[in-house]
Scaffold this motif. Sequence first.
Motif, PDB file in Angstrom:
ATOM      1  N   PRO A  33       0.827  -1.218   0.000  1.00 24.49           N
ATOM      2  CA  PRO A  33       0.000   0.000   0.000  1.00 24.49           C
ATOM      3  C   PRO A  33       0.857   1.263   0.000  1.00 24.49           C
ATOM      4  CG  PRO A  33      -0.775  -1.558   1.653  1.00 24.49           C
ATOM      5  CD  PRO A  33       0.509  -2.100   1.128  1.00 24.49           C
ATOM      6  N   TYR A  34       1.952   1.192   0.685  1.00 26.07           N
ATOM      7  CA  TYR A  34       2.868   2.329   0.712  1.00 26.07           C
ATOM      8  C   TYR A  34       3.473   2.585  -0.664  1.00 26.07           C
ATOM      9  CZ  TYR A  34       7.243   4.817   1.518  1.00 26.07           C
ATOM     10  OH  TYR A  34       8.282   5.695   1.439  1.00 26.07           O
ATOM     11  N   ARG A  35       3.975   1.544  -1.268  1.00 24.36           N
ATOM     12  CA  ARG A  35       4.575   1.683  -2.603  1.00 24.36           C
ATOM     13  C   ARG A  35       3.572   2.216  -3.611  1.00 24.36           C
ATOM     14  NH1 ARG A  35       9.895   0.617  -2.597  1.00 24.36           N
ATOM     15  NH2 ARG A  35       9.573   2.454  -3.878  1.00 24.36           N
ATOM     16  N   LEU A  36       2.396   1.682  -3.530  1.00 25.09           N
ATOM     17  CA  LEU A  36       1.349   2.083  -4.452  1.00 25.09           C
ATOM     18  C   LEU A  36       1.081   3.576  -4.300  1.00 25.09           C
ATOM     19  CD1 LEU A  36      -0.553   0.825  -6.500  1.00 25.09           C
ATOM     20  CD2 LEU A  36      -2.141   0.303  -4.654  1.00 25.09           C
ATOM     21  N   SER A  37       0.991   3.988  -3.058  1.00 20.31           N
ATOM     22  CA  SER A  37       0.723   5.392  -2.779  1.00 20.31           C
ATOM     23  C   SER A  37       1.832   6.300  -3.278  1.00 20.31           C
ATOM     24  CB  SER A  37       0.573   5.564  -1.274  1.00 20.31           C
ATOM     25  OG  SER A  37       0.734   6.907  -0.927  1.00 20.31           O
ATOM     26  N   VAL A  38       3.038   5.941  -2.987  1.00 18.84           N
ATOM     27  CA  VAL A  38       4.166   6.792  -3.364  1.00 18.84           C
ATOM     28  C   VAL A  38       4.252   6.920  -4.885  1.00 18.84           C
ATOM     29  CG1 VAL A  38       6.668   6.945  -3.393  1.00 18.84           C
ATOM     30  CG2 VAL A  38       5.493   6.349  -1.276  1.00 18.84           C
ATOM     31  N   THR A  39       4.115   5.810  -5.553  1.00 19.70           N
ATOM     32  CA  THR A  39       4.201   5.844  -7.012  1.00 19.70           C
ATOM     33  C   THR A  39       3.058   6.643  -7.621  1.00 19.70           C
ATOM     34  OG1 THR A  39       5.216   3.657  -6.913  1.00 19.70           O
ATOM     35  CG2 THR A  39       4.439   4.415  -9.060  1.00 19.70           C
ATOM     36  N   ALA A  40       1.872   6.401  -7.126  1.00 19.07           N
ATOM     37  CA  ALA A  40       0.721   7.131  -7.653  1.00 19.07           C
ATOM     38  C   ALA A  40       0.887   8.627  -7.414  1.00 19.07           C
ATOM     39  CB  ALA A  40      -0.562   6.626  -6.992  1.00 19.07           C
ATOM     40  N   ASN A  41       1.376   8.988  -6.244  1.00 16.20           N
ATOM     41  CA  ASN A  41       1.537  10.407  -5.949  1.00 16.20           C
ATOM     42  C   ASN A  41       2.588  11.052  -6.837  1.00 16.20           C
ATOM     43  OD1 ASN A  41      -0.413  10.726  -4.001  1.00 16.20           O
ATOM     44  ND2 ASN A  41       0.945  10.156  -2.320  1.00 16.20           N
ATOM     45  N   ARG A  42       3.663  10.327  -7.046  1.00 16.04           N
ATOM     46  CA  ARG A  42       4.695  10.881  -7.923  1.00 16.04           C
ATOM     47  C   ARG A  42       4.148  11.131  -9.311  1.00 16.04           C
ATOM     48  NH1 ARG A  42      10.405   7.807  -6.778  1.00 16.04           N
ATOM     49  NH2 ARG A  42      11.225   9.375  -5.367  1.00 16.04           N
ATOM     50  N   MET A  43       3.439  10.155  -9.806  1.00 11.17           N
ATOM     51  CA  MET A  43       2.892  10.310 -11.147  1.00 11.17           C
ATOM     52  C   MET A  43       1.883  11.454 -11.183  1.00 11.17           C
ATOM     53  SD  MET A  43       1.880   7.439 -13.808  1.00 11.17           S
ATOM     54  CE  MET A  43       3.591   7.060 -13.640  1.00 11.17           C
ATOM     55  N   SER A  44       1.057  11.499 -10.174  1.00 11.52           N
ATOM     56  CA  SER A  44       0.052  12.561 -10.119  1.00 11.52           C
ATOM     57  C   SER A  44       0.699  13.930 -10.138  1.00 11.52           C
ATOM     58  CB  SER A  44      -0.768  12.431  -8.835  1.00 11.52           C
ATOM     59  OG  SER A  44      -1.472  11.228  -8.849  1.00 11.52           O
ATOM     60  N   ARG A  45       1.749  14.069  -9.387  1.00  7.02           N
ATOM     61  CA  ARG A  45       2.410  15.362  -9.320  1.00  7.02           C
ATOM     62  C   ARG A  45       2.849  15.809 -10.704  1.00  7.02           C
ATOM     63  NH1 ARG A  45       6.650  13.902  -6.325  1.00  7.02           N
ATOM     64  NH2 ARG A  45       5.316  12.714  -4.927  1.00  7.02           N
ATOM     65  N   ALA A  46       3.438  14.876 -11.429  1.00  7.89           N
ATOM     66  CA  ALA A  46       3.917  15.219 -12.763  1.00  7.89           C
ATOM     67  C   ALA A  46       2.767  15.684 -13.651  1.00  7.89           C
ATOM     68  CB  ALA A  46       4.626  14.017 -13.385  1.00  7.89           C
ATOM     69  N   PHE A  47       1.657  14.976 -13.586  1.00  5.16           N
ATOM     70  CA  PHE A  47       0.517  15.365 -14.415  1.00  5.16           C
ATOM     71  C   PHE A  47      -0.090  16.670 -13.954  1.00  5.16           C
ATOM     72  CE2 PHE A  47       0.862  11.167 -16.090  1.00  5.16           C
ATOM     73  CZ  PHE A  47       0.332  11.264 -17.356  1.00  5.16           C
ATOM     74  N   ALA A  48      -0.214  16.815 -12.646  1.00  2.04           N
ATOM     75  CA  ALA A  48      -0.807  18.045 -12.121  1.00  2.04           C
ATOM     76  C   ALA A  48      -0.014  19.248 -12.611  1.00  2.04           C
ATOM     77  CB  ALA A  48      -0.825  18.000 -10.588  1.00  2.04           C
ATOM     78  N   ARG A  49       1.290  19.110 -12.560  1.00  4.26           N
ATOM     79  CA  ARG A  49       2.135  20.220 -12.993  1.00  4.26           C
ATOM     80  C   ARG A  49       1.920  20.523 -14.475  1.00  4.26           C
ATOM     81  NH1 ARG A  49       7.875  19.262 -13.074  1.00  4.26           N
ATOM     82  NH2 ARG A  49       7.275  17.537 -11.711  1.00  4.26           N
ATOM     83  N   ALA A  50       1.914  19.479 -15.276  1.00  7.48           N
ATOM     84  CA  ALA A  50       1.748  19.672 -16.719  1.00  7.48           C
ATOM     85  C   ALA A  50       0.405  20.326 -17.041  1.00  7.48           C
ATOM     86  CB  ALA A  50       1.868  18.327 -17.434  1.00  7.48           C
ATOM     87  N   TYR A  51      -0.666  19.831 -16.441  1.00  6.58           N
ATOM     88  CA  TYR A  51      -1.985  20.385 -16.715  1.00  6.58           C
ATOM     89  C   TYR A  51      -2.065  21.838 -16.262  1.00  6.58           C
ATOM     90  CZ  TYR A  51      -3.465  15.500 -17.267  1.00  6.58           C
ATOM     91  OH  TYR A  51      -3.608  14.194 -17.653  1.00  6.58           O
TER      92      TYR A  51
END
Lengths: 178, 178
Positions: A33-51
């Motif tokens: 669950p931790y790994r899943l969260s960290v990875t998802a958050n990292r990816m989200s950050r990248a997209f949030a920034r781009a959008y």
Amino acid sequence: MFHMKRMSTVRVHHPPSRAGEPGSGFRLEEFLPYRLSVTANRMSRAFARAYAERFGLSIPEWRVMAVLGTGGPMPASAIVERTAMDKVKVSRAVAALEGKGLVLRRPHPNDRRSALLDLTAEGRAVFEQIVPLARALEAELTAVLGPEDRALLATLLARLDAHLGKLGTPERDVGDPG
Amino acid sequence: MFHMKRMSTVRVHHPPSRAGEPGSGFRLEEFLPYRLSVTANRMSRAFARAYAERFGLSIPEWRVMAVLGTGGPMPASAIVERTAMDKVKVSRAVAALEGKGLVLRRPHPNDRRSALLDLTAEGRAVFEQIVPLARALEAELTAVLGPEDRALLATLLARLDAHLGKLGTPERDVGDPG
DNA sequence: ATGATAATGTTTCATATGAAACGAATGTCA
DNA sequence: TGACATTCGTTTCATATGAAACATTATCAT
């Protein structure tokens, strides 16, 4: 309330054997669950920034546009379902998009509590611009996985997701994982 | 600003062929960052609830305990590194845990800006209680995947994560994904 | 030493979040 | 019909979040 005999607290680090160790050798870095969260958050950050940078959109706003962009006019409730966001978030995202002239509201023929939402012409144009960007960014960020592993990951997530849905887990988002 | 010829906007739904369709047939449900986010959030919610109900802990607090529980005394900066949380979050989680008597602060021998953090005896006892619960919940939530697929998922996430790290993606958390 | 720069952890402040309360509209059922 | 319960979407409110500013201490260059 809790208390424990703390015997000779000798601390041993990640050894192959872990009997008798505190937490039986629990390691956060290996906790799914931790790994899943960290990875998802990292990816989200990248997209949030781009959008945000290129279109001035938040992720909730982008999601609403993504659903409207392919789903035709629909009430907010439909967006809630397809988007896994709660109704408050959707309500606010729609309001913001309306303010930006990207989404419009039409009266719902059968239900005056609701309204049919759709992209405006400008909203559709923006959507058409975002999609290739989103796809490219997805490709870039998941480049380490080949096409097969990417598909595999998607499958695993879908299975996991379906299972979580069945376990009565309430819907909606949360800010953090385990 | 953006405008587009909207030709005879006929909307076609998820057909195998998607040429000329709006967004070239983009479907949010198949978008990996979105799936990753939704699944991670669902899982997080389940853990957050469990930790809160049974131990009165937030996820940031649990993470701090998890790291301290296996890593021995360490400064907050080390927790930041191992935890993928930003320093503000860690600072607050540590303060909360101190208030609950689960974590204590000792002067750092070589640096008076910092302090060495560790679990108290009670903190350690609580940690010992949480670990089996966390493992059981993880097992329950990921039961659909067999052991192999679970391991596979972990591997894929680790690879993805490493790649994201290399792409200069800043650290820290975010509340939502794409 | 001494002054400039960097690092540690906390506080401040503006924003994001969602549970719960809400008004309005619809549905149900006697 | 006419209560009563339910649903739709918004608003309110208390909490969570992190960027930036901050005080303190370390480190570095001279």
